[in-house]
Design an enzyme around this catalytic site. Structure first.
Site, mmCIF file in Angstrom:
data_model
loop_
_atom_site.group_PDB
_atom_site.id
_atom_site.type_symbol
_atom_site.label_atom_id
_atom_site.label_comp_id
_atom_site.label_asym_id
_atom_site.label_seq_id
_atom_site.Cartn_x
_atom_site.Cartn_y
_atom_site.Cartn_z
ATOM 1 N N ASP A 221 0.327 -1.261 -0.147
ATOM 2 C CA ASP A 221 -0.161 0.360 0.020
ATOM 3 C C ASP A 221 0.316 1.274 0.267
ATOM 4 O OD1 ASP A 221 -2.078 -1.523 0.627
ATOM 5 O OD2 ASP A 221 -1.411 -1.476 2.522
ATOM 6 N N HIS B 270 -5.184 -1.513 -6.162
ATOM 7 C CA HIS B 270 -5.067 -0.271 -6.807
ATOM 8 C C HIS B 270 -5.860 0.721 -7.137
ATOM 9 C CE1 HIS B 270 -1.979 -1.670 -9.540
ATOM 10 N NE2 HIS B 270 -2.390 -1.111 -10.369
#
Ligand code: IMP
Length: 452
Positions: free
Chosen positions: A31, A59
């Protein structure tokens, strides 16, 4: 007489026009904002390649005001004419892949450039059920993470671990090419369901272990995926020989790497640049630019040690400003100050040639910023990372306090225009890690990027 060893036939030389390939990978626990770096770089590349992980990654990319959430398909697909390649090192859930294909097609994106390695392993329904079964079983054991290493891993429950386990175990694994071979497929699925049948009774989804149902689903997926299945290793070789630019997109993050991360609180693949050679069949020397992506602070999802974790107002403020909730599972992320010991270790493992520092804007408004520059354990201080989960859980961070910056930075486009303390923060990171920052992200939009 010394024996003359015949020299191996020289390989065909790479074309003079060949550009070195680029790799983007995470330097923390996933992340890090890799999606944005990949999206920016995809413009100047002809193919974007995933080489590790599966639908545990995720994502979002915003193009022309539309938000796309991708888990398996490389985001290069959003640029017309680009190839998007899923390499052999990825574990592919056909259900998740076909859903992404259908969603993109419904929104007018041409998925003709999508290729799936014939050797990519398939995540079967029983892998997902097994992932959930194991996690629930471990939660019931309720043993402490620090004591036994048997605590729940906090997986994404996408079947990643069980699929990689079957790959390495070999006898019942299914690869993409097998989806078109009914005999091979049925034999393996029947054996897998038999071997795993003790889990069916305790599973919330016992049908995941029903061989007839699983075989029918896999064959149906195979019929749809067939046109996309190729020997992507040769495809990549051809692309590179003909001077095309290839971008490798690492999923998850180096500290979740199965070998170099905080084992056992890791994922099951090689998340860093080393994964490219095995997960795509492209040797390391063909990758010239190695961009390590890091947040300006630390986050982690799931279980496992995180020395700089915070539980106070600072954590709350960072989590809300940084929208630190998982893309794949929606879980709130654990938040902490930047751990430079961990980042420097990750940069070392990957041979990072440049840094992309993301979410700098989130840190605006703090009086001071802390960065961890060493760990203290057993009375001794060290600036080496400790990948062993138990040892790391006992390490206390040693902080350097740097001045914070009051003003928002989302509008800044040149490094020189950043407030002095924000520049100082970036300089400190570069000096400590020993790698230059090539990209600084100051907001989610493509334009909110400092490249000079
Ligand atoms: P798994 O990959 O689903 O088996 O999960 C193993 C660990 O890696 C868990 O702690 C997950 O939260 C974490 N994880 C897996 N993929 C990602 C990711 O893309 N970002 C952040 N954490 C991840």
């Amino acid at each position: 007489m010394p024996q003359t060893v015949p020299s191996p036939r020289p390989a065909r030389p790479l074309s003079a026009a060949t550009q070195p390939a680029t790799a983007v990978f995470g330097l923390q626990w996933g992340d890090e904002g890799k999606g944005k770096a990949v999206d920016l770089l995809a413009r100047e590349h002809d193919a974007v390649v995933r080489y590790n992980g599966g639908a545990n990654a995720g994502h979002s990319v915003v193009v022309g005001g539309t938000r796309y959430s991708l888990h398996l398909i490389p985001s290069g697909i959003l640029y017309p004419g680009r190839k998007a390649i899923i390499g052999n090192g990825v574990v592919v859930d056909p259900e998740a892949l076909l859903k992404e294909v259908d969603d993109l097609t419904a929104r007018g994106v041409d998925v003709g450039g999508l290729m799936l390695s014939s050797r990519a392993h398939i995540v079967m329904p029983y892998h997902k059920a097994e992932d959930a079964f194991r996690e629930e079983r471990l939660a019931r054991e309720s043993r402490s993470a620090a004591g036994t290493g048997l605590a729940q891993l906090g997986t994404t429950r996408r079947g990643i671990g069980p699929a990689y386990a079957d790959k390495v175990q070999r006898s019942v694994a299914i690869r993409a090419a097998d989806l078109r071979k009914p005999d091979v497929l049925s034999e393996r699925v029947r054996l897998a369901c038999e071997l795993k049948r003790h889990m069916a009774a305790g599973s919330a989804t016992p049908e995941a272990f029903n061989p007839d149902q699983v075989i029918a689903g896999a064959l149906a997926a195979g019929r749809r995926l067939a046109p996309m299945i190729h020997d992507t290793t040769y495809e990549l070789d051809e692309l590179l020989r003909s001077g095309r630019r290839v971008l490798f997109e690492g999923a998850n993050g180096t500290l979740l790497d199965v070998d170099h991360g905080t084992y056992p609180y890791v994922t099951s693949s090689s998340c860093g640049s080393a994964g490219i050679a095995s997960g795509a069949g492209v040797p390391a020397q063909r990758v010239g630019r190695l961009l390590g992506v890091m947040k300006a602070y630390s986050t982690r999802v799931g279980t496992g040690p995180m020395p700089t974790e915070l539980h106070d107002d600072t954590a709350h403020r960072i989590r809300e400003r940084g929208r630190e909730y998982g893309t794949t599972t929606g879980r709130p992320r654990r938040v902490g100050w930047l751990d430079l010991v961990a980042v420097r270790y990750a940069a070392m493992i990957n041979g990072a040639t440049g840094l992309a520092i993301t979410l700098l804007d989130v840190l605006a408004g703090f009086e001071e910023l802390k960065v961890c520059t060493a760990y203290r354990a057993g009375g001794a201080e060290s600036d080496r990372f400790t990948p062993d989960a138990l040892d790391l859980s006992r390490a206390e961070p040693v902080y350097r306090t740097l001045p914070g910056f009051r003003d928002e930075v989302g509008h800044v486009r040149r490094r020189a225009d950043l407030p002095g303390p924000a520049r100082g923060y970036i300089d400190f990171i570069e000096d400590f890690v020993g790698v230059p920052a090539e990209l600084i992200s100051v907001g989610p939009d493509r334009e909110q990027t400092i490249l000079e």
